[in-house]
Scaffold this motif. Structure first.
Motif, PDB file in Angstrom:
ATOM      1  N   MET A 149       0.820  -1.191   0.000  1.00 33.22           N
ATOM      2  CA  MET A 149       0.000   0.000   0.000  1.00 33.22           C
ATOM      3  C   MET A 149       0.866   1.257   0.000  1.00 33.22           C
ATOM      4  O   MET A 149       0.567   2.204  -0.706  1.00 33.22           O
ATOM      5  N   ASN A 150       1.904   1.246   0.778  1.00 31.92           N
ATOM      6  CA  ASN A 150       2.782   2.393   0.853  1.00 31.92           C
ATOM      7  C   ASN A 150       3.447   2.664  -0.488  1.00 31.92           C
ATOM      8  O   ASN A 150       3.593   3.816  -0.881  1.00 31.92           O
ATOM      9  N   ASN A 151       3.834   1.600  -1.193  1.00 28.91           N
ATOM     10  CA  ASN A 151       4.444   1.774  -2.507  1.00 28.91           C
ATOM     11  C   ASN A 151       3.472   2.406  -3.496  1.00 28.91           C
ATOM     12  O   ASN A 151       3.878   3.219  -4.319  1.00 28.91           O
ATOM     13  N   ASP A 152       2.220   2.028  -3.407  1.00 29.73           N
ATOM     14  CA  ASP A 152       1.214   2.620  -4.288  1.00 29.73           C
ATOM     15  C   ASP A 152       1.058   4.112  -4.028  1.00 29.73           C
ATOM     16  O   ASP A 152       0.949   4.900  -4.957  1.00 29.73           O
ATOM     17  N   PHE A 153       1.061   4.469  -2.768  1.00 28.68           N
ATOM     18  CA  PHE A 153       0.939   5.881  -2.433  1.00 28.68           C
ATOM     19  C   PHE A 153       2.161   6.667  -2.909  1.00 28.68           C
ATOM     20  O   PHE A 153       2.027   7.778  -3.424  1.00 28.68           O
ATOM     21  N   GLU A 154       3.336   6.120  -2.714  1.00 30.82           N
ATOM     22  CA  GLU A 154       4.562   6.791  -3.170  1.00 30.82           C
ATOM     23  C   GLU A 154       4.557   6.950  -4.685  1.00 30.82           C
ATOM     24  O   GLU A 154       4.956   7.982  -5.214  1.00 30.82           O
ATOM     25  N   PHE A 155       4.119   5.930  -5.383  1.00 31.10           N
ATOM     26  CA  PHE A 155       4.030   6.011  -6.834  1.00 31.10           C
ATOM     27  C   PHE A 155       3.051   7.109  -7.246  1.00 31.10           C
ATOM     28  O   PHE A 155       3.331   7.911  -8.131  1.00 31.10           O
ATOM     29  N   TYR A 156       1.921   7.156  -6.570  1.00 25.81           N
ATOM     30  CA  TYR A 156       0.934   8.187  -6.861  1.00 25.81           C
ATOM     31  C   TYR A 156       1.508   9.574  -6.600  1.00 25.81           C
ATOM     32  O   TYR A 156       1.381  10.482  -7.414  1.00 25.81           O
ATOM     33  N   ARG A 157       2.155   9.729  -5.473  1.00 25.25           N
ATOM     34  CA  ARG A 157       2.687  11.031  -5.081  1.00 25.25           C
ATOM     35  C   ARG A 157       3.802  11.498  -6.009  1.00 25.25           C
ATOM     36  O   ARG A 157       3.869  12.678  -6.347  1.00 25.25           O
ATOM     37  N   LYS A 158       4.660  10.602  -6.445  1.00 30.38           N
ATOM     38  CA  LYS A 158       5.810  10.990  -7.255  1.00 30.38           C
ATOM     39  C   LYS A 158       5.518  11.047  -8.747  1.00 30.38           C
ATOM     40  O   LYS A 158       6.143  11.820  -9.465  1.00 30.38           O
ATOM     41  N   ILE A 159       4.605  10.246  -9.227  1.00 30.31           N
ATOM     42  CA  ILE A 159       4.379  10.139 -10.674  1.00 30.31           C
ATOM     43  C   ILE A 159       3.031  10.715 -11.096  1.00 30.31           C
ATOM     44  O   ILE A 159       2.953  11.553 -11.989  1.00 30.31           O
ATOM     45  N   ILE A 160       1.984  10.280 -10.476  1.00 30.61           N
ATOM     46  CA  ILE A 160       0.640  10.634 -10.929  1.00 30.61           C
ATOM     47  C   ILE A 160       0.267  12.065 -10.553  1.00 30.61           C
ATOM     48  O   ILE A 160      -0.303  12.806 -11.359  1.00 30.61           O
ATOM     49  N   LYS A 161       0.607  12.474  -9.377  1.00 33.50           N
ATOM     50  CA  LYS A 161       0.274  13.836  -8.939  1.00 33.50           C
ATOM     51  C   LYS A 161       0.890  14.895  -9.857  1.00 33.50           C
ATOM     52  O   LYS A 161       0.191  15.825 -10.272  1.00 33.50           O
ATOM     53  N   PRO A 162       2.182  14.792 -10.230  1.00 39.95           N
ATOM     54  CA  PRO A 162       2.732  15.763 -11.191  1.00 39.95           C
ATOM     55  C   PRO A 162       2.064  15.694 -12.568  1.00 39.95           C
ATOM     56  O   PRO A 162       1.892  16.720 -13.231  1.00 39.95           O
ATOM     57  N   LEU A 163       1.664  14.488 -12.970  1.00 42.23           N
ATOM     58  CA  LEU A 163       0.941  14.375 -14.241  1.00 42.23           C
ATOM     59  C   LEU A 163      -0.392  15.111 -14.183  1.00 42.23           C
ATOM     60  O   LEU A 163      -0.791  15.772 -15.146  1.00 42.23           O
ATOM     61  N   GLU A 164      -1.077  14.975 -13.075  1.00 43.11           N
ATOM     62  CA  GLU A 164      -2.344  15.688 -12.920  1.00 43.11           C
ATOM     63  C   GLU A 164      -2.134  17.196 -12.946  1.00 43.11           C
ATOM     64  O   GLU A 164      -2.923  17.926 -13.536  1.00 43.11           O
ATOM     65  N   LYS A 165      -1.085  17.634 -12.323  1.00 41.28           N
ATOM     66  CA  LYS A 165      -0.784  19.064 -12.315  1.00 41.28           C
ATOM     67  C   LYS A 165      -0.490  19.569 -13.732  1.00 41.28           C
ATOM     68  O   LYS A 165      -0.991  20.617 -14.145  1.00 41.28           O
ATOM     69  N   LYS A 166       0.305  18.823 -14.483  1.00 38.20           N
ATOM     70  CA  LYS A 166       0.612  19.214 -15.862  1.00 38.20           C
ATOM     71  C   LYS A 166      -0.642  19.193 -16.732  1.00 38.20           C
ATOM     72  O   LYS A 166      -0.823  20.048 -17.592  1.00 38.20           O
ATOM     73  N   TYR A 167      -1.480  18.199 -16.501  1.00 38.30           N
ATOM     74  CA  TYR A 167      -2.729  18.123 -17.248  1.00 38.30           C
ATOM     75  C   TYR A 167      -3.597  19.354 -16.988  1.00 38.30           C
ATOM     76  O   TYR A 167      -4.134  19.957 -17.920  1.00 38.30           O
ATOM     77  N   ASN A 168      -3.714  19.744 -15.739  1.00 38.28           N
ATOM     78  CA  ASN A 168      -4.502  20.930 -15.395  1.00 38.28           C
ATOM     79  C   ASN A 168      -3.919  22.192 -16.011  1.00 38.28           C
ATOM     80  O   ASN A 168      -4.657  23.065 -16.479  1.00 38.28           O
ATOM     81  N   GLN A 169      -2.608  22.294 -16.033  1.00 34.42           N
ATOM     82  CA  GLN A 169      -1.966  23.447 -16.659  1.00 34.42           C
ATOM     83  C   GLN A 169      -2.254  23.495 -18.159  1.00 34.42           C
ATOM     84  O   GLN A 169      -2.553  24.555 -18.715  1.00 34.42           O
ATOM     85  N   MET A 170      -2.177  22.345 -18.811  1.00 37.57           N
ATOM     86  CA  MET A 170      -2.438  22.308 -20.251  1.00 37.57           C
ATOM     87  C   MET A 170      -3.898  22.620 -20.547  1.00 37.57           C
ATOM     88  O   MET A 170      -4.206  23.276 -21.545  1.00 37.57           O
ATOM     89  N   CYS A 171      -4.788  22.182 -19.697  1.00 42.11           N
ATOM     90  CA  CYS A 171      -6.209  22.506 -19.880  1.00 42.11           C
ATOM     91  C   CYS A 171      -6.425  24.013 -19.783  1.00 42.11           C
ATOM     92  O   CYS A 171      -7.151  24.599 -20.594  1.00 42.11           O
TER      93      CYS A 171
END
Length: 67
Positions: free
Chosen positions: A1-23
């Motif tokens: 579970m901890n690995n999933d959260f770390e993956f989300y925090r390091k990879i997915i969260k920045p992707l979401e931020k970039k997506y919002n910026q591009m929108c």
């Protein structure tokens, strides 16, 4: 579970931020480059949220975004 959260925090969260910026940029300027980048980020996020598990294919696909 901890690995999933770390993956989300390091990879997915920045992707979401970039997506919002591009929108935001696309809504303001309507340039093709912003639209294509927005679609790229959207496809990556859709892939992640459909599977909920990261695998080697996913990390390989997004690795070039973080160089």
């Amino acid at each position: 579970m901890n690995n999933d959260f770390e993956f989300y925090r390091k990879i997915i969260k920045p992707l979401e931020k970039k997506y919002n910026q591009m929108c935001t940029l696309y809504s303001l300027f309507k340039l093709e480059r912003f639209r294509s980048k927005r679609n790229q980020y959207n496809n990556l996020l859709n892939y992640y949220y459909r599977n909920f598990l990261y695998d080697k294919k996913f990390t390989k696909n997004i690795s070039h975004f973080f160089k």
